[in-house]
Design an enzyme around this catalytic site. Structure first.
Site, PDB file in Angstrom:
ATOM      1  N   HIS A  17      31.062  57.437  47.527  1.00  0.00           N
ATOM      2  CA  HIS A  17      31.994  58.019  46.561  1.00  0.00           C
ATOM      3  C   HIS A  17      31.244  59.036  45.690  1.00  0.00           C
ATOM      4  CE1 HIS A  17      33.694  54.158  47.746  1.00  0.00           C
ATOM      5  NE2 HIS A  17      34.876  54.577  47.342  1.00  0.00           N
ATOM      6  N   HIS A 252      36.833  61.749  46.398  1.00  0.00           N
ATOM      7  CA  HIS A 252      36.722  60.436  45.764  1.00  0.00           C
ATOM      8  C   HIS A 252      35.898  59.471  46.593  1.00  0.00           C
ATOM      9  CE1 HIS A 252      37.734  56.426  44.364  1.00  0.00           C
ATOM     10  NE2 HIS A 252      38.351  56.920  43.305  1.00  0.00           N
ATOM     11  N   GLU A 406      42.664  33.262  32.508  1.00  0.00           N
ATOM     12  CA  GLU A 406      41.707  32.588  33.397  1.00  0.00           C
ATOM     13  C   GLU A 406      40.732  33.554  34.073  1.00  0.00           C
ATOM     14  OE1 GLU A 406      45.382  29.927  33.302  1.00  0.00           O
ATOM     15  OE2 GLU A 406      44.991  32.078  33.539  1.00  0.00           O
ATOM     16  N   HIS A 468      52.081  23.312  39.936  1.00  0.00           N
ATOM     17  CA  HIS A 468      50.862  22.855  39.280  1.00  0.00           C
ATOM     18  C   HIS A 468      50.078  21.853  40.135  1.00  0.00           C
ATOM     19  CE1 HIS A 468      52.564  24.918  35.927  1.00  0.00           C
ATOM     20  NE2 HIS A 468      51.701  24.445  35.038  1.00  0.00           N
TER      21      HIS A 468
END
Length: 525
Positions: A17, A252, A406, A468
């Site tokens: 890149h 890029h 998280e 869950h």
């Protein structure tokens, strides 16, 4: 020099890149030559500034900076960019080349690591600095791109950084408007300045990233805001200097091509052969003498500190080495649990371990993604970390409320572990390991000591239902290379797991703990 080395290395590898390094070269030059405090001769000097390239695909920018500044990263390594066994991988990899503070590549995690490093710096400073003796006082700088800011983790960690008022964190946004798919205005129209202001950041907008004077003024302004992290928004042209490809997605993620490299040499007025840097430019870049002087000054200050506070000085050095206290009784906890023979949930047995270990381990830096009353990770002496003058927290605390973040939590913990001086542990329910999984994988890849407390390990969770209930998560953890996974059957194995996790310096550990009571298992010595 940065632009030439970057386009030459990518061209030789025919992979990489070149656009970001060529576009951010001016920003990098100002930061590294005018502001960054570092010593190429000692990349692990504790009070160095930290530099993180979150847009890690632009790795040749970092490799060029390290090479030019005088780090032990020879020209042959740049010539072997992206080749097997080279220190110069396609994305920066921690532990292979000197001066690389963290492995970046999965976008946004570098920014999260930088937030962790800034938290670690402030906490360590509050724990060790004393009136007249400042031994921890450095900044964290981070480069980010459009991709980093599109990733959701950037929201998680920028939000927490603003709340924590991390004034020594400065991020540079490479606002070039281009990603691999083309012009980002088709899918990324956020008002980034307002977004970060809403997080509680200080924002310097509309900086011309190709005008060194503007970049320098922006950094000086950011450094004056000690109560807020700063975002400097730099308008740049991706692939700057490549006349036919600059500003386009074609530069890029692919080599420019020999004709375009030749044209860029002419436009940049760089008449030198590939990988050749004139000696005068090497001398201008070399940071060795300044680095040695700065570290020597710090060493003299540390020696005065050691005279005034000998015990603190010894403790600081121990923690920098990652060594546990010689008197640590983590092994004794195993025998104690065996003698008690309790029937208890392993999450409760874990808290019992923390209540014993916490007072013995000032480097233990805990935290949970909001579920502390359920995963039982706040030990009796834990003190909440927060900015100076905050309602509940204190800068010298040892427990961080991550909020429901998280992924950000795990990646921030990686930054804390990489910074040094701490052993971080983080916690959530086992099912939500899925949110943080990529950061757990990065900890395993880097081999850092981070401890994960995953509770509620069974489908027997009462009324929460299948959303869950963990099923495949344990297999995922166990199949992750270099992640040590423990699922203790009782309190004795829980103590053994904590003992092993603390003593493991070569990688992270997952403790998978129960909500239900587990019967004590009979065993001999």
């Amino acid at each position: 020099a940065i632009r030439a080395l970057s386009m030459d290395a990518v061209q030789k590898a025919n992979s990489g890149h070149p656009g970001a390094p060529m576009g951010m070269a001016d920003i990098a030059e100002v930061l590294w030559n005018d502001f960054l405090v570092h010593n190429p001769a000692d990349p692990h000097w504790p009070d160095r500034d930290r530099f993180v390239l979150s847009n890690g695909h632009g790795s040749m920018l970092l490799y060029s900076l390290l090479h030019l500044s005088g780090y032990e990263l020879g020209l042959e390594q740049l010539q072997n960019f992206r080749q097997l066994h080279a220190k110069t991988a396609g994305h920066p990899e921690y532990g292979y080349a000197p001066g690389i503070e963290t492995t970046t590549g999965p976008l946004g995690q570098g920014l999260a690591n930088a937030v962790g490093m800034a938290i670690a710096e402030r906490t360590l400073a509050a724990q060790f600095n004393r009136p007249g003796h400042t031994i921890v006082d450095h900044r964290t700088y981070c480069f980010v791109g459009d991709g980093c800011l599109m990733e959701g983790i950037s929201h998680e960690v920028a939000s927490l950084a603003g709340t924590q008022q991390l004034g020594k964190l400065i991020a540079f946004y490479d606002d070039n408007g281009i990603s691999i798919d083309g012009e980002v205005e088709g899918w990324f129209t956020d008002d980034t300045a307002k977004r970060f202001e809403a997080y509680g950041w200080h924002v310097v907008p509309n900086v011309d990233g190709h005008q060194p004077g503007e970049v320098k003024a922006a950094i000086e302004l950011a450094r004056q805001h000690s109560d807020k992290p700063s975002l400097i928004i730099c308008k740049t042209v991706i692939g700057f200097g490549a006349p036919n490809k600059q500003g386009k997605e074609s530069c890029h993620g692919a080599a420019l091509g020999e004709d375009e490299v030749a044209a860029a040499r002419e436009q940049l007025d760089w008449p030198h052969a590939p990988f050749h840097v004139p000696e005068a430019i090497y001398q201008g870049w070399d940071a060795s003498e300044a680095g040695r002087t700065r570290q020597a000054d710090w060493q003299a200050r540390f020696e005065r500190y050691a005279e005034a506070h000998p015990e603190l000085a010894r403790e600081f050095l121990r923690r920098q080495k990652g060594e546990l206290p010689a008197e640590l009784t983590s092994e004794a906890l195993i025998e104690q649990a065996q003698d008690k023979a309790e029937t208890t949930a392993s999450r409760k047995a874990s808290l019992a371990c923390l209540n014993e270990l916490g007072p013995q381990l000032p480097e233990l830096l805990g935290g949970s993604a909001d579920l502390a009353p359920s995963n039982l990770t706040v030990w009796n002496g834990a003190r909440v970390i927060g900015p100076e003058g905050s309602r509940e927290g204190t800068p010298d605390g040892n427990y961080l409320h991550y909020g429901v973040r998280e992924f950000g939590m795990a990646a921030i913990a990686n930054g804390i572990a990489l910074h040094g001086g701490f052993v971080p542990y983080t916690a959530t329910f086992l099912i939500f390991m899925e949110y943080m999984r990529n950061a757990v994988r990065m900890a395993a890849l880097m081999g850092v000591r981070s401890i994960y407390v995953f509770t509620h390990d069974s489908i027997g969770l009462g009324e929460d239902g299948p959303t869950h209930q963990p099923v495949e998560q344990l297999t995922t953890l166990r199949s992750t290379p270099n992640l040590s996974t423990w699922r203790p059957c009782d309190a004795v194995e829980t103590a053994a797991a904590w003992n092993a996790a603390l003593k493991r310096q070569s990688g992270p550990t997952a403790l998978v703990l129960s909500r239900q009571n587990l019967p004590h298992q009979a065993r001999d010595k």
